[in-house]
Structure formats: C-alpha cells, structure tokens
Design a protein around this motif. Structure first.
Motif, mmCIF file in Angstrom:
data_model
loop_
_atom_site.group_PDB
_atom_site.id
_atom_site.type_symbol
_atom_site.label_atom_id
_atom_site.label_comp_id
_atom_site.label_asym_id
_atom_site.label_seq_id
_atom_site.Cartn_x
_atom_site.Cartn_y
_atom_site.Cartn_z
ATOM 1 N N ALA A 138 -110.262 3.761 26.224
ATOM 2 C CA ALA A 138 -111.453 4.092 25.438
ATOM 3 C C ALA A 138 -112.688 3.534 26.125
ATOM 4 C CB ALA A 138 -111.344 3.522 24.028
ATOM 5 N N HIS A 139 -113.831 4.171 25.840
ATOM 6 C CA HIS A 139 -115.125 3.716 26.347
ATOM 7 C C HIS A 139 -116.047 3.459 25.176
ATOM 8 C CE1 HIS A 139 -114.614 4.379 30.652
ATOM 9 N NE2 HIS A 139 -113.853 5.411 30.308
ATOM 10 N N GLY A 140 -116.848 2.395 25.306
ATOM 11 C CA GLY A 140 -117.807 2.067 24.268
ATOM 12 C C GLY A 140 -119.093 2.843 24.451
ATOM 13 N N PRO A 141 -119.958 2.804 23.450
ATOM 14 C CA PRO A 141 -121.199 3.582 23.479
ATOM 15 C C PRO A 141 -122.199 3.039 24.494
ATOM 16 C CG PRO A 141 -121.135 2.167 21.559
ATOM 17 C CD PRO A 141 -119.811 2.018 22.242
ATOM 18 N N ASP A 142 -123.136 3.912 24.892
ATOM 19 C CA ASP A 142 -124.210 3.536 25.810
ATOM 20 C C ASP A 142 -125.401 3.008 25.031
ATOM 21 O OD1 ASP A 142 -122.752 4.328 27.952
ATOM 22 O OD2 ASP A 142 -123.737 6.263 28.156
ATOM 23 N N ARG A 143 -125.239 1.925 24.372
ATOM 24 C CA ARG A 143 -126.360 1.348 23.635
ATOM 25 C C ARG A 143 -126.173 -0.154 23.572
ATOM 26 N NH1 ARG A 143 -124.559 3.063 17.562
ATOM 27 N NH2 ARG A 143 -122.451 2.376 17.846
ATOM 28 N N ARG A 144 -127.216 -0.858 23.223
ATOM 29 C CA ARG A 144 -127.187 -2.320 23.253
ATOM 30 C C ARG A 144 -126.787 -2.935 21.915
ATOM 31 N NH1 ARG A 144 -129.938 -4.375 27.768
ATOM 32 N NH2 ARG A 144 -131.012 -2.751 28.910
ATOM 33 N N THR A 145 -126.409 -2.152 20.951
ATOM 34 C CA THR A 145 -126.169 -2.686 19.616
ATOM 35 C C THR A 145 -124.699 -2.875 19.296
ATOM 36 O OG1 THR A 145 -126.217 -0.471 18.694
ATOM 37 C CG2 THR A 145 -128.289 -1.699 18.707
ATOM 38 N N GLY A 146 -123.826 -2.885 20.292
ATOM 39 C CA GLY A 146 -122.401 -3.027 20.010
ATOM 40 C C GLY A 146 -121.812 -1.710 19.570
ATOM 41 N N GLY A 147 -120.679 -1.778 18.902
ATOM 42 C CA GLY A 147 -120.054 -0.555 18.430
ATOM 43 C C GLY A 147 -118.575 -0.755 18.191
ATOM 44 N N THR A 148 -117.934 0.285 17.691
ATOM 45 C CA THR A 148 -116.504 0.266 17.417
ATOM 46 C C THR A 148 -115.859 1.455 18.096
ATOM 47 O OG1 THR A 148 -116.872 -0.799 15.281
ATOM 48 C CG2 THR A 148 -114.765 0.284 15.597
ATOM 49 N N VAL A 149 -114.728 1.201 18.764
ATOM 50 C CA VAL A 149 -113.956 2.276 19.381
ATOM 51 C C VAL A 149 -112.523 2.173 18.887
ATOM 52 C CG1 VAL A 149 -115.391 2.446 21.438
ATOM 53 C CG2 VAL A 149 -113.450 0.911 21.437
ATOM 54 N N THR A 150 -111.821 3.290 18.905
ATOM 55 C CA THR A 150 -110.421 3.305 18.494
ATOM 56 C C THR A 150 -109.560 3.732 19.669
ATOM 57 O OG1 THR A 150 -110.617 5.557 17.684
ATOM 58 C CG2 THR A 150 -110.966 3.792 16.081
ATOM 59 N N ALA A 151 -108.328 3.247 19.671
ATOM 60 C CA ALA A 151 -107.360 3.586 20.714
ATOM 61 C C ALA A 151 -105.971 3.399 20.111
ATOM 62 C CB ALA A 151 -107.552 2.692 21.935
ATOM 63 N N GLU A 152 -104.942 3.450 20.950
ATOM 64 C CA GLU A 152 -103.576 3.264 20.473
ATOM 65 C C GLU A 152 -102.814 2.331 21.397
ATOM 66 O OE1 GLU A 152 -101.948 7.197 20.351
ATOM 67 O OE2 GLU A 152 -102.612 7.520 18.294
ATOM 68 N N LEU A 153 -101.946 1.522 20.800
ATOM 69 C CA LEU A 153 -100.997 0.727 21.573
ATOM 70 C C LEU A 153 -99.786 1.604 21.831
ATOM 71 C CD1 LEU A 153 -101.073 -2.721 19.733
ATOM 72 C CD2 LEU A 153 -101.935 -2.223 22.014
ATOM 73 N N PRO A 154 -99.277 1.627 23.070
ATOM 74 C CA PRO A 154 -98.120 2.470 23.355
ATOM 75 C C PRO A 154 -96.900 2.029 22.566
ATOM 76 C CG PRO A 154 -98.870 1.309 25.339
ATOM 77 C CD PRO A 154 -99.737 0.897 24.222
ATOM 78 N N GLY A 155 -96.051 2.927 22.292
ATOM 79 C CA GLY A 155 -94.827 2.640 21.555
ATOM 80 C C GLY A 155 -94.344 3.885 20.845
ATOM 81 N N ASP A 156 -93.268 3.736 20.102
ATOM 82 C CA ASP A 156 -92.745 4.861 19.364
ATOM 83 C C ASP A 156 -92.625 4.455 17.913
ATOM 84 O OD1 ASP A 156 -91.804 7.405 18.945
ATOM 85 O OD2 ASP A 156 -89.712 6.863 19.371
ATOM 86 N N PRO A 157 -93.481 4.800 17.047
ATOM 87 C CA PRO A 157 -94.693 5.592 17.226
ATOM 88 C C PRO A 157 -95.841 4.725 17.761
ATOM 89 C CG PRO A 157 -94.523 4.951 14.943
ATOM 90 C CD PRO A 157 -93.288 4.429 15.639
ATOM 91 N N PRO A 158 -96.860 5.342 18.377
ATOM 92 C CA PRO A 158 -98.020 4.575 18.845
ATOM 93 C C PRO A 158 -98.722 3.918 17.659
ATOM 94 C CG PRO A 158 -98.061 6.809 19.713
ATOM 95 C CD PRO A 158 -96.959 6.744 18.705
ATOM 96 N N ARG A 159 -99.215 2.694 17.882
ATOM 97 C CA ARG A 159 -99.911 1.957 16.820
ATOM 98 C C ARG A 159 -101.415 1.999 17.069
ATOM 99 N NH1 ARG A 159 -95.545 -1.242 18.304
ATOM 100 N NH2 ARG A 159 -96.927 -2.409 19.661
ATOM 101 N N PRO A 160 -102.179 2.429 16.081
ATOM 102 C CA PRO A 160 -103.635 2.501 16.264
ATOM 103 C C PRO A 160 -104.246 1.103 16.320
ATOM 104 C CG PRO A 160 -103.061 3.045 14.002
ATOM 105 C CD PRO A 160 -101.775 2.872 14.744
ATOM 106 N N LEU A 161 -105.341 1.002 17.051
ATOM 107 C CA LEU A 161 -106.110 -0.245 17.089
ATOM 108 C C LEU A 161 -107.575 0.120 17.168
ATOM 109 C CD1 LEU A 161 -107.357 -1.123 20.164
ATOM 110 C CD2 LEU A 161 -104.943 -1.252 20.625
ATOM 111 N N SER A 162 -108.407 -0.779 16.715
ATOM 112 C CA SER A 162 -109.848 -0.577 16.855
ATOM 113 C C SER A 162 -110.453 -1.863 17.402
ATOM 114 C CB SER A 162 -110.502 -0.184 15.531
ATOM 115 O OG SER A 162 -110.455 -1.264 14.634
ATOM 116 N N ILE A 163 -111.452 -1.693 18.228
ATOM 117 C CA ILE A 163 -112.170 -2.805 18.839
ATOM 118 C C ILE A 163 -113.610 -2.727 18.361
ATOM 119 C CG2 ILE A 163 -112.967 -3.837 20.997
ATOM 120 C CD1 ILE A 163 -110.027 -3.965 20.979
ATOM 121 N N THR A 164 -114.102 -3.810 17.795
ATOM 122 C CA THR A 164 -115.489 -3.893 17.365
ATOM 123 C C THR A 164 -116.201 -4.902 18.250
ATOM 124 O OG1 THR A 164 -114.859 -3.410 15.090
ATOM 125 C CG2 THR A 164 -117.036 -4.375 15.438
#
Length: 134
Positions: A37-63
């Motif tokens: 995942a890539h974060g936004p092009d701004r200086r105010t931070g942000g939240t992105v979502t991705a997945e941890l590999p596995g069966d089933p994949p586990r969602p994660l979010s980074i703030t």
C-alpha cells in the motif's frame, strides 16, 4: 512529513514496515518486504488498508499521524483483528539492514569513489614534487 522515518513491527509471523519516501508526506507499507500500500501525497498523515498473507488473508490498517500535532515527529498505529499496536520507530539504515548493504546499492558508486581517490593521490604527489623543487 518527516523524511527518513521508518516504523516496524512483527505481527502474526509477518514483518510490517512503514517507510516514508520524502518530505511530501508519501509513505509505503511493506508486508514481508513487499509493498502492499501507498500513503497519500499530503502532510497531514492518513490511513491505508492492506492484508496480511494467509488463508484467509487478514485485513490490517495503518494510521499515520500528522507530524505537526506531535512536535514534528509522526507516529504509526497498526490495527488488525480488532487490536491496535503502536509501531516503534527504527533506524533507516542500521547494521542489520541487509537491503542497504548489498552490491546493488553500493555498486554504481564504487567507480566514482575510485576515480576521486586516484585524483587525490595524483594531486598529493604533484604537490609534493612542486614543494621539493621550490
């Protein structure tokens, strides 16, 4: 945002890293060394979502926080499985960072370094000879 910050945590047997790419505030999220995942092009931070590999994949979010709120230093929070984890900051290039100690990283600079070294030696020898004659 902060240039040169990197945050890392091991989560459920996977390596999760947030790496800032420049002063514009962009960042990337790596899971097991792969960009997910890539974060936004701004200086105010942000939240992105991705997945941890596995069966089933586990969602994660980074703030990522706004660095202006925290005295100029950002912080990262990993959220997965209903739990939140504050990600510790780690040095950008450390003794254990194999990615920056590979031949590919240092390879292109070696010829330039050798050339500079040769020129310095030549100039020193020339200066010694001129002093000896004067």
């Amino acid at each position: 945002m902060a240039l040169g910050h990197r945050f890392h945590v091991d989560q459920n047997g996977h390596s999760v890293t947030v790496q800032f790419l420049g002063a514009g505030g962009r960042f990337e999220v790596l899971v097991d060394g792969k960009v997910v995942a890539h974060g936004p092009d701004r200086r105010t931070g942000g939240t992105v979502t991705a997945e941890l590999p596995g069966d089933p994949p586990r969602p994660l979010s980074i703030t990522v926080s706004d660095p202006h709120e925290m005295g100029g230093v950002p912080f990262c929070v990993l959220e997965t499985g209903g739990m939140r984890y504050l990600m510790p900051q780690v040095p950008l290039v450390g003794s254990g960072d194999a990615a920056f100690h590979t031949r590919e990283h240092h390879g292109p600079y070696r010829p330039v370094r050798r050339l500079r070294r040769s020129l310095r030696r030549l100039l020193r020898r020339s200066a010694r000879r001129l002093r000896g004659r004067g």
